[in-house]
Design an enzyme around this catalytic site. Sequence first.
Site, PDB file in Angstrom:
ATOM      1  N   ASP A  26       0.858  -1.189   0.000  1.00 50.49           N
ATOM      2  CA  ASP A  26       0.000   0.000   0.000  1.00 50.49           C
ATOM      3  C   ASP A  26       0.892   1.235   0.000  1.00 50.49           C
ATOM      4  OD1 ASP A  26      -1.750  -2.110   0.563  1.00 50.49           O
ATOM      5  OD2 ASP A  26      -3.023  -0.874   1.856  1.00 50.49           O
ATOM      6  N   LYS A  69      -6.879   3.252  -3.453  1.00 45.66           N
ATOM      7  CA  LYS A  69      -7.294   3.281  -2.054  1.00 45.66           C
ATOM      8  C   LYS A  69      -7.473   4.721  -1.618  1.00 45.66           C
ATOM      9  CE  LYS A  69      -5.312   1.978   2.457  1.00 45.66           C
ATOM     10  NZ  LYS A  69      -4.247   1.224   3.148  1.00 45.66           N
ATOM     11  N   LYS A  71     -10.223   0.057  -2.584  1.00 40.14           N
ATOM     12  CA  LYS A  71     -10.150  -0.102  -1.130  1.00 40.14           C
ATOM     13  C   LYS A  71     -10.436   1.206  -0.420  1.00 40.14           C
ATOM     14  CE  LYS A  71      -6.985  -1.325   2.662  1.00 40.14           C
ATOM     15  NZ  LYS A  71      -5.668  -1.823   3.052  1.00 40.14           N
TER      16      LYS A  71
END
Lengths: 293, 302
Positions: free
Chosen positions: B139, B202, B238
Amino acid sequence: MARLNILKTYKIYIGGQFPRTESGRYYPLLDKAGNTLANICLSSRKDFRNAVVAARNAQGSWSAKPAFNRGQILYRIAEMLEGRKSQFLEELTVQGITLKQAQAEFEISVDRLVYYAGWCDKYQQIYGSVNPVATSHFNFSVPEPTGVVGIIAPNNSSLIGLVSAIAPVIAGGNTCVVLASEKFPLCSVTFSEVLNSSDVPGGVVNILTGKSSELVSHFSSHMDVNAMIYCGNNKEEILLSEQNATINVKRVFVYNQNWMQENAQGAHYIMDAQEIKTTWHPIENIGGGGAKY
Amino acid sequence: MAVLRIPDFSKSNTIDQVGIEERCSRFQTRSIKKETKVQGLKMVLNMIDLTTLEGKDTEGKVKQMCFKAAHLHDIYPGLPTVAAVCVYPTMVKTAKDALGAAKIKVASVSTAFPSGQAPLQVKINDTKFAVDNGADEIDMVISRGEFLKGNYNFVFDEIATIKEVCGKARLKVIFETGELSTLDNVRRASEIAMYAGADFIKTSTGKISPAATMPVTLVMLEAIRDYYYHTGIMIGMKPAGGISNSKLALHYLVMVKETLGNAWLNNQWFRFGASSLANDVLMQLMKEKTGVYQSSDYFSKD
């Protein structure tokens, strides 16, 4: 031209807010002549669930407040209540009791709040103890709030029963969810306005209106309710409460007294919603010397 | 293979904010009850990236969270596990060892999470360290300062570079939408990341507020849909931070279904970044099972 009166909307009280019931249901409250006095929210189990969440969130900071400060806040409720005397007298009489009775009920309610305000920082000394033990420990027991308390308020009075049930619970550092009298609900809504304007943090007292027959099973079965106070004498509801309470071993207390009497108050009501915590604190005890604390 | 034409990001679509908010409020009117709710909640559980990203994290804390990831609530038989655990690079090995044979992925934040204020070489090393320690997913955060300056090529190149370092690990690109100020910027960042090679986009780090919101997520989902129409490539989504109750999570699933369709309704393509959501979902599932409202006292905290 005649002026139209602005009628008050009677709403419920959850987490310091005045929402309507999420269910959208209500029931009409009638006076003796059969005229509609107000439409009262018929709270649902979801309102109850939301109220428990609010009560749980408020519990930590309320119980962490200095006991003395809780006493000040209870006294403040009494002050604010006194200031709304005429409104309460009007609501009490319109629900069917005489002015004289209403005056008595109101005055005892205010006095009861002051009474419990005084107890806030004192019951701990009365019910706490230092215990003699055979080992070298300083052993002491203190009462601590049990947590979130569900209260089914008495159905046969509008104000005094409500105040008498709530005051000892919050004086002891608990938060509560209260179901007001179904028959005489007017004062409960006005009382929540008093609470809202008297330094009581949102969520400490949550007041719902509606039917005990609908909600009592949820009050007694909710896992996040630590104790339940049932005011009344409906045998079926009491039995149901006691059975449901076993799910999370919550305490159930049934009160059925005349709240107008002077002896319908006392520190033992505070203790009903308390747990005793005993601490064993190791101390030095060499050569048979006594405890040095 | 067709050549992917990189568009001019300064000309990316503008967003109708009122329309987006209107659409989001519609998703929240859906009522999902009983068996449908149970099924939805189990799906939510299986999409969670159980996360601990704190300065005070220790091996012990991470191990405990990994145990929770595999044993959400053992007295409820047949529960899925979460999709992944999400930790700092230094904790990847601990998490990998703790999870053992469990089919739970390890995601690691990287590139100087959460601020992203570090030289490129540091970001590359950070990522390499996580990948070498066995991270299945990375991430990364984008450089919001450069993005807001209009330096889109810088952001693009950085993502592409990190993607290369990731190797087989899937790359999630965090925009920190709370710092991008407009939905137009969210749309633009989505396009940059997808064209630069992101496998997932995300919303947030969870470190600043507002984190994931429905409007921001909808804008990103629509960007994913448009990208899919253009290229035929699926990108995951996400939302992270701020989704802490079951009802909201279910509304997110409704939004995914109605924007992207069933193909995205699994943890290969959709994740929730959350730490407290799992317990709320478990409490709701137990409520459906027992008929009694639950208390957090009976669910493990970490």
